[in-house]
Design a protein around this motif. Structure first.
Motif, short mmCIF file in Angstrom:
data_model
loop_
_atom_site.label_atom_id
_atom_site.label_comp_id
_atom_site.label_asym_id
_atom_site.label_seq_id
_atom_site.Cartn_x
_atom_site.Cartn_y
_atom_site.Cartn_z
N ILE A 197 3.10 15.38 -14.23
CA ILE A 197 3.23 15.06 -12.81
C ILE A 197 4.49 14.25 -12.54
O ILE A 197 4.81 13.33 -13.30
CB ILE A 197 1.99 14.28 -12.33
CG1 ILE A 197 0.79 15.20 -12.40
CG2 ILE A 197 2.19 13.72 -10.94
CD1 ILE A 197 -0.51 14.57 -12.04
N TYR A 198 5.18 14.61 -11.44
CA TYR A 198 6.27 13.81 -10.90
C TYR A 198 5.92 13.54 -9.44
O TYR A 198 5.55 14.46 -8.70
CB TYR A 198 7.62 14.52 -10.98
CG TYR A 198 8.72 13.74 -10.29
CD1 TYR A 198 9.26 12.60 -10.90
CD2 TYR A 198 9.18 14.10 -9.03
CE1 TYR A 198 10.25 11.86 -10.27
CE2 TYR A 198 10.17 13.36 -8.40
CZ TYR A 198 10.70 12.25 -9.01
OH TYR A 198 11.66 11.50 -8.39
N HIS A 199 6.02 12.27 -9.03
CA HIS A 199 5.68 11.90 -7.65
C HIS A 199 6.72 10.89 -7.16
O HIS A 199 6.92 9.86 -7.77
CB HIS A 199 4.28 11.29 -7.62
CG HIS A 199 3.73 11.10 -6.26
ND1 HIS A 199 2.57 10.39 -6.03
CD2 HIS A 199 4.13 11.53 -5.04
CE1 HIS A 199 2.31 10.38 -4.74
NE2 HIS A 199 3.25 11.07 -4.11
N HIS A 200 7.37 11.22 -6.05
CA HIS A 200 8.33 10.34 -5.40
C HIS A 200 7.70 9.90 -4.08
O HIS A 200 7.33 10.75 -3.26
CB HIS A 200 9.63 11.11 -5.16
CG HIS A 200 10.70 10.31 -4.52
ND1 HIS A 200 11.76 10.88 -3.86
CD2 HIS A 200 10.92 8.96 -4.43
CE1 HIS A 200 12.56 9.95 -3.39
NE2 HIS A 200 12.06 8.77 -3.72
N PHE A 201 7.56 8.59 -3.88
CA PHE A 201 6.84 8.09 -2.71
C PHE A 201 7.33 6.71 -2.29
O PHE A 201 8.10 6.08 -3.01
CB PHE A 201 5.33 8.04 -2.99
CG PHE A 201 4.95 7.22 -4.19
CD1 PHE A 201 4.65 5.87 -4.06
CD2 PHE A 201 4.89 7.79 -5.45
CE1 PHE A 201 4.29 5.11 -5.17
CE2 PHE A 201 4.53 7.04 -6.56
CZ PHE A 201 4.24 5.70 -6.42
N TYR A 202 6.86 6.29 -1.12
CA TYR A 202 7.17 4.95 -0.60
C TYR A 202 5.92 4.09 -0.64
O TYR A 202 4.81 4.55 -0.34
CB TYR A 202 7.64 5.01 0.85
CG TYR A 202 8.99 5.59 1.10
CD1 TYR A 202 10.04 5.46 0.17
CD2 TYR A 202 9.26 6.26 2.29
CE1 TYR A 202 11.29 5.99 0.43
CE2 TYR A 202 10.52 6.78 2.54
CZ TYR A 202 11.52 6.66 1.61
OH TYR A 202 12.76 7.18 1.87
N LEU B 105 0.84 -1.19 0.00
CA LEU B 105 0.00 0.00 0.00
C LEU B 105 0.87 1.24 0.00
O LEU B 105 2.04 1.20 0.41
CB LEU B 105 -0.90 0.03 1.24
CG LEU B 105 -1.99 -1.03 1.33
CD1 LEU B 105 -2.69 -0.95 2.68
CD2 LEU B 105 -2.99 -0.88 0.20
N PHE B 106 0.29 2.34 -0.44
CA PHE B 106 0.96 3.63 -0.38
C PHE B 106 1.27 3.94 1.07
O PHE B 106 0.43 3.77 1.95
CB PHE B 106 0.04 4.70 -0.98
CG PHE B 106 0.57 6.09 -0.83
CD1 PHE B 106 1.57 6.56 -1.66
CD2 PHE B 106 0.08 6.93 0.15
CE1 PHE B 106 2.06 7.85 -1.52
CE2 PHE B 106 0.56 8.21 0.30
CZ PHE B 106 1.55 8.68 -0.54
N PHE B 107 2.51 4.42 1.34
CA PHE B 107 2.91 4.75 2.70
C PHE B 107 3.02 6.26 2.90
O PHE B 107 2.36 6.81 3.76
CB PHE B 107 4.22 4.05 3.04
CG PHE B 107 4.67 4.26 4.46
CD1 PHE B 107 3.86 3.88 5.52
CD2 PHE B 107 5.89 4.83 4.74
CE1 PHE B 107 4.26 4.07 6.83
CE2 PHE B 107 6.31 5.02 6.04
CZ PHE B 107 5.50 4.64 7.09
N LYS B 108 3.87 6.92 2.08
CA LYS B 108 3.95 8.37 2.20
C LYS B 108 4.64 8.98 0.99
O LYS B 108 5.43 8.34 0.31
CB LYS B 108 4.67 8.79 3.47
CG LYS B 108 6.17 8.62 3.46
CD LYS B 108 6.76 9.19 4.75
CE LYS B 108 8.27 9.16 4.70
NZ LYS B 108 8.86 9.75 5.89
N SER B 109 4.33 10.25 0.74
CA SER B 109 4.96 11.01 -0.34
C SER B 109 6.24 11.65 0.16
O SER B 109 6.29 12.13 1.30
CB SER B 109 4.02 12.12 -0.82
OG SER B 109 2.92 11.60 -1.48
N LEU B 110 7.25 11.67 -0.71
CA LEU B 110 8.49 12.38 -0.41
C LEU B 110 8.55 13.68 -1.20
O LEU B 110 9.05 14.68 -0.71
CB LEU B 110 9.70 11.50 -0.74
CG LEU B 110 9.75 10.18 0.02
CD1 LEU B 110 10.87 9.31 -0.49
CD2 LEU B 110 9.90 10.44 1.50
#
Length: 162
Positions: free
Chosen positions: A72-77, A53-58
């Motif tokens: 869009i650019y999205h860096h996440f865990y 599951l999605f944890f958090k956005s950086l």
């Protein structure tokens, strides 16, 4: 008194991790679509055994050149859960703390809220311990070179005929 404190702490512990999807539900729709793409790609790997599951956005960024287009650019865990891969209803899935996070970087173009297939969406996910500085640089360079030029011709630059 100690029993009351223990009861309050227990109730708080139950409420905090009750919904691992809360962080995902707070994301704007355009960013959720990128997370969904990453999860789809991750789940297509045979070696993955757990539900993620999605944890958090950086980092989240976008360019809006107009005409309902957004880059869009999205860096996440992403984080493993206690549920097995293929779980349909993940509302009861709790995060595992014994597995490494998956570090993802995605970039894509949307038009009218839908992901466009040109340029092809870029999805790069790797276990966090294996992520190198070179990989991070290559990820950002790839996203920057996907043709997201704000100087591209627009309808305002076109000439009409009389």
């Amino acid at each position: 008194m100690a029993a009351l404190l223990l009861l309050l702490l227990s109730a708080g512990a139950l409420l905090f991790p009750a919904n691992a999807q809360e962080a995902y539900s707070r994301l704007p729709d355009n960013y959720r679509k990128g997370v969904d793409l990453a999860l789809e790609k991750l789940n297509s790997h045979v070696g993955i055994q757990h539900h993620f599951l999605f944890f958090k956005s950086l980092m989240m960024s976008d360019i809006q050149p107009g005409f309902d287009v957004i880059y869009i650019y999205h860096h996440f865990y992403l984080k493993a859960t206690k549920c097995p891969k293929g779980t349909v209803d993940s509302n009861q899935c709790q995060f595992r703390n014994d597995r490494p996070l998956i570090d993802c970087g995605v970039c894509y173009k949307t038009f009218a809220g839908e992901i466009e297939q040109d340029p092809k969406p870029y999805i790069h996910c790797v276990h966090k311990p294996a992520l190198t500085e070179d990989m991070k640089t290559a990820r950002v360079d790839h996203c920057n070179s996907m043709g997201y030029s704000s100087g591209a011709p627009t309808l305002l630059a076109s000439r009409g005929t009389k």
